[in-house]
Scaffold this active site. Structure first.
Site, PDB file in Angstrom:
ATOM      1  N   HIS A 263      53.353  25.967  64.006  1.00  0.00           N
ATOM      2  CA  HIS A 263      53.657  26.054  65.238  1.00  0.00           C
ATOM      3  C   HIS A 263      53.339  25.075  65.722  1.00  0.00           C
ATOM      4  CE1 HIS A 263      53.077  30.551  64.852  1.00  0.00           C
ATOM      5  NE2 HIS A 263      53.745  30.497  65.419  1.00  0.00           N
TER       6      HIS A 263
ATOM      7  N   ARG B  15      62.539  28.049  59.509  1.00  0.00           N
ATOM      8  CA  ARG B  15      61.742  28.039  58.431  1.00  0.00           C
ATOM      9  C   ARG B  15      62.370  27.824  57.247  1.00  0.00           C
ATOM     10  NH1 ARG B  15      57.310  32.205  58.527  1.00  0.00           N
ATOM     11  NH2 ARG B  15      59.035  32.214  59.645  1.00  0.00           N
TER      12      ARG B  15
HETATM   13  N1  COA Z   1      55.745  26.974  61.596  1.00  0.00           N
HETATM   14  C1  COA Z   1      54.671  28.228  60.864  1.00  0.00           C
HETATM   15  N2  COA Z   1      55.044  29.918  61.044  1.00  0.00           N
HETATM   16  C2  COA Z   1      56.043  30.187  61.787  1.00  0.00           C
HETATM   17  C3  COA Z   1      56.763  28.490  62.483  1.00  0.00           C
HETATM   18  C4  COA Z   1      56.650  27.836  62.143  1.00  0.00           C
HETATM   19  N3  COA Z   1      57.005  26.659  62.610  1.00  0.00           N
HETATM   20  N4  COA Z   1      57.631  29.537  63.451  1.00  0.00           N
HETATM   21  C5  COA Z   1      58.141  31.286  63.341  1.00  0.00           C
HETATM   22  N5  COA Z   1      56.184  31.591  62.593  1.00  0.00           N
HETATM   23  C6  COA Z   1      56.156  32.512  62.261  1.00  0.00           C
HETATM   24  C7  COA Z   1      55.056  33.374  62.960  1.00  0.00           C
HETATM   25  O1  COA Z   1      54.384  32.879  63.323  1.00  0.00           O
HETATM   26  C8  COA Z   1      55.666  35.020  62.714  1.00  0.00           C
HETATM   27  O2  COA Z   1      54.711  35.036  62.404  1.00  0.00           O
HETATM   28  P1  COA Z   1      54.354  36.569  61.374  1.00  0.00           P
HETATM   29  O3  COA Z   1      55.148  37.691  61.325  1.00  0.00           O
HETATM   30  O4  COA Z   1      52.997  36.746  60.785  1.00  0.00           O
HETATM   31  O5  COA Z   1      53.614  37.003  62.945  1.00  0.00           O
HETATM   32  C9  COA Z   1      57.217  34.810  62.262  1.00  0.00           C
HETATM   33  O6  COA Z   1      57.524  33.157  61.839  1.00  0.00           O
HETATM   34  C10 COA Z   1      57.931  35.087  63.485  1.00  0.00           C
HETATM   35  O7  COA Z   1      58.206  34.122  63.934  1.00  0.00           O
HETATM   36  P2  COA Z   1      58.492  34.608  65.596  1.00  0.00           P
HETATM   37  O8  COA Z   1      60.093  34.460  65.177  1.00  0.00           O
HETATM   38  O9  COA Z   1      58.096  33.218  66.046  1.00  0.00           O
HETATM   39  O10 COA Z   1      58.230  35.424  66.223  1.00  0.00           O
HETATM   40  P3  COA Z   1      56.720  35.731  66.618  1.00  0.00           P
HETATM   41  O11 COA Z   1      56.392  37.186  67.092  1.00  0.00           O
HETATM   42  O12 COA Z   1      56.111  35.167  66.974  1.00  0.00           O
HETATM   43  O13 COA Z   1      57.691  35.652  68.334  1.00  0.00           O
HETATM   44  C11 COA Z   1      59.001  36.522  70.399  1.00  0.00           C
HETATM   45  C12 COA Z   1      58.906  36.854  69.148  1.00  0.00           C
HETATM   46  C13 COA Z   1      58.645  36.935  70.746  1.00  0.00           C
HETATM   47  C14 COA Z   1      59.482  34.627  70.415  1.00  0.00           C
HETATM   48  C15 COA Z   1      60.056  37.730  70.648  1.00  0.00           C
HETATM   49  O14 COA Z   1      59.557  39.237  70.178  1.00  0.00           O
HETATM   50  C16 COA Z   1      60.688  38.277  71.880  1.00  0.00           C
HETATM   51  O15 COA Z   1      61.696  36.979  72.036  1.00  0.00           O
HETATM   52  N6  COA Z   1      59.214  38.921  72.234  1.00  0.00           N
HETATM   53  C17 COA Z   1      60.165  39.003  73.885  1.00  0.00           C
HETATM   54  C18 COA Z   1      60.467  40.458  73.935  1.00  0.00           C
HETATM   55  C19 COA Z   1      61.775  39.897  73.998  1.00  0.00           C
HETATM   56  O16 COA Z   1      63.131  39.638  74.849  1.00  0.00           O
HETATM   57  N7  COA Z   1      63.253  40.944  73.028  1.00  0.00           N
HETATM   58  C20 COA Z   1      63.967  40.632  72.753  1.00  0.00           C
HETATM   59  C21 COA Z   1      64.737  39.228  71.959  1.00  0.00           C
HETATM   60  S1  COA Z   1      66.508  38.891  71.649  1.00  0.00           S
END
Ligand code: COA
Length: 198
Positions: free
Chosen positions: A21, A94
């Site tokens: 991140h 990724r």
């Molecule tokens: N390097 C390392 N890990 C990464 C990464 C990177 N560059 N990018 C993503 N990851 C990891 C994250 O840590 C996460 O790990 P986990 O599943 O083990 O927790 C995984 O990859 C998925 O990442 P991501 O898609 O960014 O999910 P998230 O849970 O961190 O975030 C939100 C998702 C918060 C952006 C999304 O749920 C959201 O927008 N929520 C708000 C409600 C909403 O609007 N929903 C409708 C969306 S259409």
């Protein structure tokens, strides 16, 4: 109200923030004056760290980097982005497996708010294989996650889990390859293939 084009919002659960991140956030600063790390309250996950802890961890990690700010958000991401008067969401990709999911979210967000764009950065190859979950799993079993998360996050994981099984020696990460060297190797490989085809 005029939109601030030099600000991007990088959303996530950050449970916890990893170096993957941090890499995307810092690279985002090459294009934007400010990157807001938006820590989601509602993600459908059951986080290990509370929202306050996730925000505090990220704040501490970026405390000395003025272009990076951290704030929590609740509810729909695009509504929050619009409220902040920002029009760019920054995301990291990724692997191919991320693509379908990211595509779906980006299109849904665009349907909800066509004025907000999603910008993707390809992850640095060093972080392609990490996720917050894999870091937590390894840390919970006493594996050494130093180098995969910022030092402060490592200390927080240590406080949470107490690392009951001891620690293994950290493995040094491979250096980032020189791009000129990579293209030279690619040329050599292509030439070798051509030769073997003759
Ligand atoms: N390097 C390392 N890990 C990464 C990464 C990177 N560059 N990018 C993503 N990851 C990891 C994250 O840590 C996460 O790990 P986990 O599943 O083990 O927790 C995984 O990859 C998925 O990442 P991501 O898609 O960014 O999910 P998230 O849970 O961190 O975030 C939100 C998702 C918060 C952006 C999304 O749920 C959201 O927008 N929520 C708000 C409600 C909403 O609007 N929903 C409708 C969306 S259409």
């Amino acid at each position: 109200m005029a939109q601030d084009k030099r600000v991007a919002i990088y959303p996530g659960t950050f449970d916890p923030l990893t170096n993957g991140h941090a890499n995307i956030i810092r690279r985002g600063l090459r294009m934007f004056d400010t990157v807001i790390v938006a820590v989601a309250a509602d993600t459908g996950k059951s986080p290990l760290f509370s929202l306050e802890e996730r925000v505090a961890m990220a704040e501490k990690v970026f405390a000395k980097e003025p272009g990076i700010s951290v704030e929590p958000f609740q509810g729909l991401l695009v509504e929050y982005v619009a409220r902040r008067n920002v029009h760019t969401i920054l995301r990291g990709l990724r692997a191919v497996s991320d693509f379908e999911y990211e595509f779906q979210i980006a299109l849904m967000n665009r349907k909800l708010r066509p004025d907000i764009e999603t910008l993707f950065l390809i992850s640095d190859y060093r972080w392609l294989y990490i996720s917050s979950t894999i870091v937590k799993t390894v840390a919970s079993l006493g594996g050494d996650v130093r180098g995969l998360v910022p030092d402060h996050v490592f200390a927080c994981l240590r406080d949470k889990y107490g690392f009951p099984h001891g620690e293994v020696e950290p493995v040094p990460l491979p250096p980032v390859p020189d791009l000129a060297e990579l293209s030279r190797l690619a040329e050599l490989e292509a030439a070798a293939k051509e030769d073997s085809g003759k």
